[in-house]
Design a protein around this motif. Structure first.
Motif, PDB file in Angstrom:
ATOM      1  N   SER A 174     -24.809  23.087  18.619  1.00  0.00           N
ATOM      2  CA  SER A 174     -26.202  22.700  18.791  1.00  0.00           C
ATOM      3  C   SER A 174     -26.282  21.406  19.594  1.00  0.00           C
ATOM      4  O   SER A 174     -25.419  20.534  19.478  1.00  0.00           O
ATOM      5  CB  SER A 174     -26.858  22.508  17.424  1.00  0.00           C
TER       6      SER A 174
ATOM      7  N   GLN B 296     -27.015  17.808  20.507  1.00  0.00           N
ATOM      8  CA  GLN B 296     -26.996  16.603  19.667  1.00  0.00           C
ATOM      9  C   GLN B 296     -27.912  15.561  20.316  1.00  0.00           C
ATOM     10  O   GLN B 296     -27.571  15.010  21.360  1.00  0.00           O
ATOM     11  CB  GLN B 296     -25.570  16.066  19.558  1.00  0.00           C
ATOM     12  N   PRO B 297     -29.073  15.293  19.731  1.00  0.00           N
ATOM     13  CA  PRO B 297     -30.088  14.540  20.474  1.00  0.00           C
ATOM     14  C   PRO B 297     -29.980  13.012  20.475  1.00  0.00           C
ATOM     15  O   PRO B 297     -30.604  12.376  21.316  1.00  0.00           O
ATOM     16  CB  PRO B 297     -31.388  14.952  19.775  1.00  0.00           C
ATOM     17  N   ALA B 298     -29.200  12.430  19.569  1.00  0.00           N
ATOM     18  CA  ALA B 298     -29.247  10.962  19.470  1.00  0.00           C
ATOM     19  C   ALA B 298     -28.764  10.307  20.765  1.00  0.00           C
ATOM     20  O   ALA B 298     -27.808  10.768  21.391  1.00  0.00           O
ATOM     21  CB  ALA B 298     -28.403  10.491  18.300  1.00  0.00           C
TER      22      ALA B 298
ATOM     23  N   VAL C 228     -35.036  16.778  18.247  1.00  0.00           N
ATOM     24  CA  VAL C 228     -34.388  16.951  16.939  1.00  0.00           C
ATOM     25  C   VAL C 228     -33.316  18.031  17.050  1.00  0.00           C
ATOM     26  O   VAL C 228     -33.401  18.928  17.888  1.00  0.00           O
ATOM     27  CB  VAL C 228     -35.400  17.352  15.831  1.00  0.00           C
ATOM     28  N   GLU C 229     -32.332  17.931  16.166  1.00  0.00           N
ATOM     29  CA  GLU C 229     -31.223  18.880  16.208  1.00  0.00           C
ATOM     30  C   GLU C 229     -31.608  20.179  15.509  1.00  0.00           C
ATOM     31  O   GLU C 229     -32.333  20.168  14.510  1.00  0.00           O
ATOM     32  CB  GLU C 229     -30.002  18.258  15.505  1.00  0.00           C
TER      33      GLU C 229
ATOM     34  N   THR D 298     -19.602  19.285  15.501  1.00  0.00           N
ATOM     35  CA  THR D 298     -21.056  19.049  15.526  1.00  0.00           C
ATOM     36  C   THR D 298     -21.714  19.378  14.190  1.00  0.00           C
ATOM     37  O   THR D 298     -22.754  18.827  13.861  1.00  0.00           O
ATOM     38  CB  THR D 298     -21.761  19.904  16.608  1.00  0.00           C
TER      39      THR D 298
ATOM     40  N   GLY E 254     -24.238  10.833  18.364  1.00  0.00           N
ATOM     41  CA  GLY E 254     -24.583  10.578  16.965  1.00  0.00           C
ATOM     42  C   GLY E 254     -23.821  11.348  15.911  1.00  0.00           C
ATOM     43  O   GLY E 254     -23.997  11.085  14.723  1.00  0.00           O
TER      44      GLY E 254
ATOM     45  N   LYS F 202     -27.875  19.862   6.329  1.00  0.00           N
ATOM     46  CA  LYS F 202     -27.321  21.163   6.724  1.00  0.00           C
ATOM     47  C   LYS F 202     -26.841  21.951   5.513  1.00  0.00           C
ATOM     48  O   LYS F 202     -27.190  23.122   5.345  1.00  0.00           O
ATOM     49  CB  LYS F 202     -26.185  20.961   7.727  1.00  0.00           C
TER      50      LYS F 202
ATOM     51  N   GLN G 127     -31.558   6.000  13.830  1.00  0.00           N
ATOM     52  CA  GLN G 127     -31.319   6.718  15.089  1.00  0.00           C
ATOM     53  C   GLN G 127     -32.594   6.748  15.926  1.00  0.00           C
ATOM     54  O   GLN G 127     -32.751   7.591  16.798  1.00  0.00           O
ATOM     55  CB  GLN G 127     -30.902   8.168  14.804  1.00  0.00           C
TER      56      GLN G 127
ATOM     57  N   ARG H 225     -37.640  10.099  14.871  1.00  0.00           N
ATOM     58  CA  ARG H 225     -37.725  11.404  15.537  1.00  0.00           C
ATOM     59  C   ARG H 225     -38.765  12.301  14.892  1.00  0.00           C
ATOM     60  O   ARG H 225     -39.597  12.863  15.553  1.00  0.00           O
ATOM     61  CB  ARG H 225     -36.367  12.090  15.510  1.00  0.00           C
TER      62      ARG H 225
ATOM     63  N   ARG I 270     -39.430  21.970   8.196  1.00  0.00           N
ATOM     64  CA  ARG I 270     -38.775  22.719   9.278  1.00  0.00           C
ATOM     65  C   ARG I 270     -37.516  23.410   8.751  1.00  0.00           C
ATOM     66  O   ARG I 270     -37.256  24.576   9.040  1.00  0.00           O
ATOM     67  CB  ARG I 270     -38.415  21.736  10.395  1.00  0.00           C
TER      68      ARG I 270
END
Ligand code: SF4
Lengths: 406, 298
Positions: free
Chosen positions: A250, A252-254, A261-262, A291, A322, B241, B265, B268, B277
């Motif tokens: 996926s 990784q947005p940081a 968002v992930e 990840t 991140g 997760k 971070q 977000r 979500r």
């Protein structure tokens, strides 16, 4: 077709088309996707072996002109944080890798305009002359394309020169999503279009090299575009048979320009399972614990993966965005066996090399992955002065007096 | 599906006694998804697609003043840590209840309160009444692994009009957990005072548990412990997760979702949007609740 009839088709071992794949992906319960993927994995790997590789993931430079919007790793040309690893540093990393039983570097880096093709040829040749058996799994298709543009040589010539210097196989990085709408939005269309990525891989396979394939999902892509990506890979695999494995992870947005968002853990397991179902001509699917973390990484084995990937030893790209997980050989093996499988070491072409090495000899435990260089070390390797720099900052840097004491 | 696993799942469904061979099939096989599907069926029978979650502000019992004002998303303010005295416990609850009007205050491990009262059930009963009158909505946790005889505990809690948010297995792992599950299943009245069972270890053991072992534990908790309504996972401790995947293996309640966004971070998405979500992506319907397990959907 209904979900049930598509599932029956998959169970019978028949291929499904993109439309049915999308229907499964968006409509089937997660458990059903997992069961179908697990059925295929068991059919392809009936011995119950789950493999892994001991190799090191090295990024030789972080300087890059591509500026992909999803990348937290690169530094622009002239940045004070930019680095290029020297040949001696790379030799040290190879020595450390060999000491823990590794036989390969996964070598990828930024599109650095100041590293011409001869730098790569000299590096590969130097590695092979010092370590003749050591394997170089190096340079994703966009890097090869970058070298083609930089050297003004056609891709087949670049590949031939790299192979002659010591390239053994090619990692499937830089694929992201092989749909140009997505690539334009991610600002990675110019580094390689979907067709360009696939055609470099075709050249690589025609040159007799094997490669992996990847997919980074969860940025600006739609489910239909992920399916299209998988179908394009499947088509090329039908044609060349050159891919040894597929890895998905996926976005990784940081710390990226794109942010966002992930995708969730369930998204990952569903995407992995769908990949196993669609990629019916791929033998091997890797878990992306780097990840997803060790726990969801291990759960990948129930959702179609038959390989735990690499112990990595070093990682720079995902960490910059991140995520920071570490699994050494003992931990990977513990997870494989805990899931009820037999753990075996392998090489890049998935030949099994034997039982876990740490059971045969003492290997120090590792709880963190190394980095390319200690923070703040941007020293210039001495051999760089032998190669012409193309960028102005690169030229200035190379002509400046060496600040290090003699 | 493996025959032994099918046989063991059939036995659970029929309420039959499990033998060693059944336990081996349930806890050692490769077919994790079959176990998850059975647990998911049991969970859907009880809760359909409803998944509750609670957003918690955690406050230290030794300094019961929240660092930030308690925002609108908070469904619970929880006192964390062990109080020095019974009086300190009551004072902390009173202070917090004053500062967080309308938000249920929870806190304390039952075992800590019991120890403060010298394991005297009468003193403990009085303390629980004092805590309730000071504003304590629920005792936060009760450790099943430290409980030899549940009957007096159920009696003290009932007698004082108190309840516990989560029954935990403490730090138990492996076969200790399977034994505990069977014991809890036989405890009469536990479901009346304990709304949720949190089957995963309260602290990561060494070596850490694996994804398979965590999910087996969640699934078996749902399949075996049918006298407690909810199976709970902890968003903060187990991570989004694993907590999300656990929802497809029998869990129906998510504890300890932060009430305030973390900025480490960069901002977000708010924790409420993030949990919604994740629950939706797992195929369930998110329902916010408060510390009394009451739905707080506007
Ligand atoms: S992903 Fe690769 S090509 Fe893109 S900016 Fe990062 S280093 Fe450069």
């Amino acid at each position: 077709m209904t979900i049930a009839s598509i599932a029956a088709r998959v169970r019978d071992g028949r291929r499904i088309d993109g439309r049915d794949a999308l229907r499964l992906y968006t409509g089937a319960p997660t458990a059903l996707l997992g069961r179908l993927a697990d059925t295929i994995r068991a059919r392809k790997h009936p011995s119950g072996v789950v493999s892994y590789i001991i190799d090191r993931n090295v990024n030789y430079t972080n300087v890059c002109v591509a500026r992909c919007a999803f990348c937290a790793f690169y530094r622009p040309v002239g940045s004070g944080d930019g680095y290029v690893l020297g040949f001696d540093e790379l030799f040290r990393k190879i020595d450390e890798t060999r000491a823990v039983g590794g036989g390969q570097l996964l070598l990828q880096g930024g599109h650095n305009p100041d590293l011409p093709l001869p730098w790569y040829e000299d590096l590969f040749a130097a590695v092979k002359s010092r370590y003749p058996d050591f394997r170089l799994h190096a340079l994703s298709p966009p890097e090869i394309l970058h070298l083609s543009r930089l050297s003004q040589e056609p891709v087949p010539v670049v590949v031939r020169r790299l192979v002659r210097a010591g390239l053994d196989s090619v990692p499937g990085g830089g694929a992201e999503i092989l749909v140009d709408r997505v690539r334009r939005e991610l600002n990675c269309y110019s580094k390689a279009t979907a067709d360009e990525w696939l055609s470099v891989m075709r050249v690589v396979h025609e040159a007799g090299l094997r490669s992996t394939a990847t997919m980074m999902y969860g940025s600006v892509d739609t489910p239909a575009e992920r399916v299209e990506h998988l179908c394009r890979l499947r088509d090329l695999q039908d044609e060349t048979g050159g891919f040894t494995a597929f890895i998905t992870w996926s976005y990784q947005p940081a710390n990226t320009a794109l942010s966002g968002v992930e995708a969730t853990g369930i998204d990952y397991l569903r995407t992995l399972a769908l990949s196993r179902i669609v990629l019916d001509n791929f033998d091997n699917l890797q878990a992306s614990w780097v990840t997803q973390g060790g726990k969801v990484g291990q759960l990948s084995l129930a959702f179609g993966a038959n390989d735990m990937g690499s112990v990595m030893i070093e990682e720079n790209v995902v960490r910059a965005a991140g995520a920071e997980y570490c699994m050494d050989e003992a931990e990977i093996v513990r997870n494989i066996e805990d899931a009820g499988y037999v753990a075996k070491r392998r090489n890049m072409t998935y030949d099994l090399l034997g039982d876990p090495l740490f059971r045969r000899r003492a290997i120090p435990r590792r709880t963190t992955l190394a980095v390319a260089r200690p923070a703040g070390d941007t020293s210039l390797p001495a051999e760089l002065s032998r190669y012409p720099a193309r960028s102005r900052p690169g030229r200035e840097q190379r002509s400046a007096p060496d600040p290090r004491p003699a | 599906m493996h025959d032994d696993l099918t046989a063991a799942l059939d036995k659970i469904e029929a309420g039959a006694v499990l033998e060693d061979r059944d336990w081996q099939a349930l806890t050692g096989g490769r077919d994790l998804i079959a176990l998850g599907m059975a647990a998911d069926t049991a969970r859907r029978r009880r809760h359909a697609d409803r998944t509750t979650f609670v957003q918690v502000v955690s406050v230290s019992v030794s300094a019961p003043v929240p660092a930030d004002p308690i925002g609108g998303d908070a469904g619970e303010v929880r006192l964390a840590g062990r109080p020095a005295t019974a009086e300190a416990a009551v004072a902390a609850v009173r202070t917090l209840a004053d500062r967080a009007p309308g938000v249920p205050v929870t806190g304390f491990a039952y075992g800590d309160l019991d120890a403060l009262c010298g394991h005297d059930p009468v003193r403990l009963g009085d303390l629980l009444v004092d805590l309730r009158e000071a504003g304590l909505a629920q005792v936060a946790s009760l450790a099943a692994d430290a409980l030899v005889d549940p009957e007096p505990v159920v009696g003290v809690l009932r007698g004082s009009g108190s309840a516990v948010s989560s029954l935990t297995f403490g730090e138990a792992v492996g076969s200790d957990v399977w034994r505990l599950m069977q014991r809890v299943k036989s405890w009469d009245g536990i479901g009346g005072i304990c709304r949720a069972l949190a089957p995963l270890p309260s602290a990561e053991p060494s070596p850490p548990t694996t994804g398979y072992s965590d999910l087996r534990q969640v699934a078996l908790a749902r399949l075996l412990v049918d006298n407690i309504d909810s199976i709970q996972v902890d968003w903060s401790r187990h991570g989004p997760k694993l907590a999300q995947v656990a929802l497809t293996f029998g869990a129906d309640d998510v504890d300890a979702v932060p009430a305030v966004a973390s900025h480490d971070q960069g901002w977000r998405r708010s924790p409420r949007e993030e949990i919604r979500r994740n629950i939706t992506a797992a195929g369930f319907r998110p329902v916010p609740r408060n510390g009394r397990f009451e739905a707080v959907e506007p």
